[in-house]
Design an enzyme around this catalytic site. Sequence first.
Site, PDB file in Angstrom:
ATOM      1  CE1 TYR A  50      47.926  27.437  -1.189  1.00  0.00           C
ATOM      2  CE2 TYR A  50      46.495  26.954   0.677  1.00  0.00           C
ATOM      3  CZ  TYR A  50      47.156  26.542  -0.464  1.00  0.00           C
ATOM      4  OH  TYR A  50      47.045  25.243  -0.872  1.00  0.00           O
ATOM      5  CG  ASN A 240      32.053  21.178  -0.374  1.00  0.00           C
ATOM      6  OD1 ASN A 240      31.427  20.819  -1.370  1.00  0.00           O
ATOM      7  ND2 ASN A 240      32.880  22.204  -0.389  1.00  0.00           N
TER       8      ASN A 240
END
Length: 276
Positions: A50, A240
């Site tokens: 990442y 979320n």
Amino acid sequence: MGQSPVITTPHMSMPRLGLGTWPLKGAEGQAAVESALGLGYRHVDTAEMYGNEVEVGAAIRASGVARGDIFLTTKVWFDKPDGPRFRAAALACLDRLATPYVDLLLVHWPSPQLDLPSVLEALEALRQGGQARAVGVSNFPPGLLRQALNLKITPLACLQVEHHVLLDQSALLSITGPAGMVLTSYTPLGKGKAAEGPEIASIAARHGVTPAQVALAYLLAKGDVSAIPKAASPTRQKENLGALDVTLTAADIAALDALPKGRRLVDPDFAPDWAA
């Protein structure tokens, strides 16, 4: 807003909902992790590939949350297919994160050149040495996962795979459950597609929640399953996290189970044979 409930297995305790950080980088990435920790997230997922481990580590230190209260996962890329290279890469991850350990260390993808016993031995050495509190694998198909478990080299605590309401992973869940493993769902909202469609909209309207919250609640109702949706903005992070307060009925789950389940969105050229 409260913190995520925890899944406890023989191998680890992991908050059920975490923050995925791909492809968040730079100042935006650090701000997103700091925001999530401020809202009550205690599970952060990153990876060597990442390119944001430095920012994730900086965010953890800046958050004011004790390191021991945060469940931190990182993953080593598939170009280290043997134990020595895997171990060196894992230690470099710790350096970038500026932490003496991660709570979970994963093999990110199975390489065609993967020396599975050698890599599992490296994972076990890192676990025994305290650099990884728990270890596991990511993107392993059923046959390879069984092979890794059958070698009994290290206790595998987690399998991380793409999993959402449009992609069935029951074959893997039938392995992870009996093995005492958590299945962590990445891309749990299917890049937004899992929250589309009239069935989810109808269920969301009945519960007074958002379609994304229904899509996440569906995954979290499936036993030892965690989910790591990526969210940069505090608004989306709160949304979320709110999925943890959604309790779907048996009828809701049956309706979502009945949706087509063959929509795979992460399938790079180097991916394994998913049916193997």
